[in-house]
Scaffold this motif. Sequence first.
Motif: not given
Lengths: 241, 183
Positions: B19-20, B17, B12, B8-9, B15
Amino acid sequence: MPGFPFPGRPGGEHDEPLLDMIIARRALPPDAPQEMHDLARMLAALAGPAEPGELAREAAVRAAFRRAASPVGVSPAARRPMRHRRPRRSRASSRSRARLATALVATVAGLGSVLAAYTDLLPSPIQQVAHVAVAAPAPHRTGSPPSTTTSRARHLHATLQPTSRPGPRPSHSAGTAQRPGQTATPRPRLTPFSLPPGHGTCNPAPRHSPVPSPTASDRSWPAFTWSPEQSCPSVVTWPSG
Amino acid sequence: MIGAAFGVTLASAQGGDETAFACLFRDVQPTLLRYLHVITPEAEDVAGDTWLQVVKGLPRFRGGEEAFRAWLFTIARHRAVDAGRSRSRRPDVPLTLVQIAEQPLAPDAAELALEAISTRSVMVLIKSLPREHAEIIMLRVVAGLEAADVARIVGKTPGAVRVTAHRALRRLADLAERAGVTH
């Protein structure tokens, strides 16, 4: 140090299962040698959390990530207009293009040389070589190559008039034998298919040479004389025979 | 290691993100930096270059956490090799500095005995190992890469990596005992 084999010590191969457990970060059995426990603890410390300063570059790396993730945050090369970008060609493609260009130039040069040889445009020594090599016309003996227009016209004449045909051939006015009693009066000469400027009619009256077959020296273009008193059809025709 | 949340990290981060992505960075950066300290004197710069390349290639990356680490450490090693080549081409390094840099990094045993077990002291011990041993310990044990991945990175067979890792660990234990680090 009993029970813990070191390099060069007896029994060095018996610790392999324990070393594999350390590598796999599995817990060692309680009865394992103390040195093995110490080694596992050391390596655990080495894989520990970040120490001060180790994450100092986080801001810079995150900024790079932001630039890459942003739709406009692309490289300067990508921001350049398309017309400034040069298409990237592979080295192999460039090589094949160069080979193709070389082959094209060589082909054109070769064909041009053959064409020049057959139209007798080459200097005499080269024309002689072409004469021997590719059966091109023999060179002129006068030395200097003929003018382009005359040579082309001669070639055209040779094409139109078979050489095997017997009979008198027209001769060039210059450099050819004159008929006895004929005075050499300079007359305006016309090349075939052309009219004098300002005159609509002409009289193609070729002076035929009595020489039955041309030699290499007097393969000449039939001369046309023009007199304003005579008239001719508007279409200039080639003199036969 | 991030573990189960890695997929998931990573997705993200791919994509966009931030923070990820920072989570990925914080998880790997300490180990990466320690590995680079073992194989190059320009560890900080090489680590920065490595992350820049990771940022560029991240959208195209496919794989799990182990594959991600293997990819990242492969990049890091290549960058370190490049840095070494660049460094060797610099003609203006004084000879005295070269001689200093080539001296063994192993500290005096008495100094080590005064230190407690810390990352820094273990790093000093690791650096005193032969370069090949130190690198394989860092990749295999500290970074947690599989033997096959390490073999690809260092250009050896997995069997050779296993043998070298055992030999290096024995040597490290010997050094630690003599230095008194583990007591």
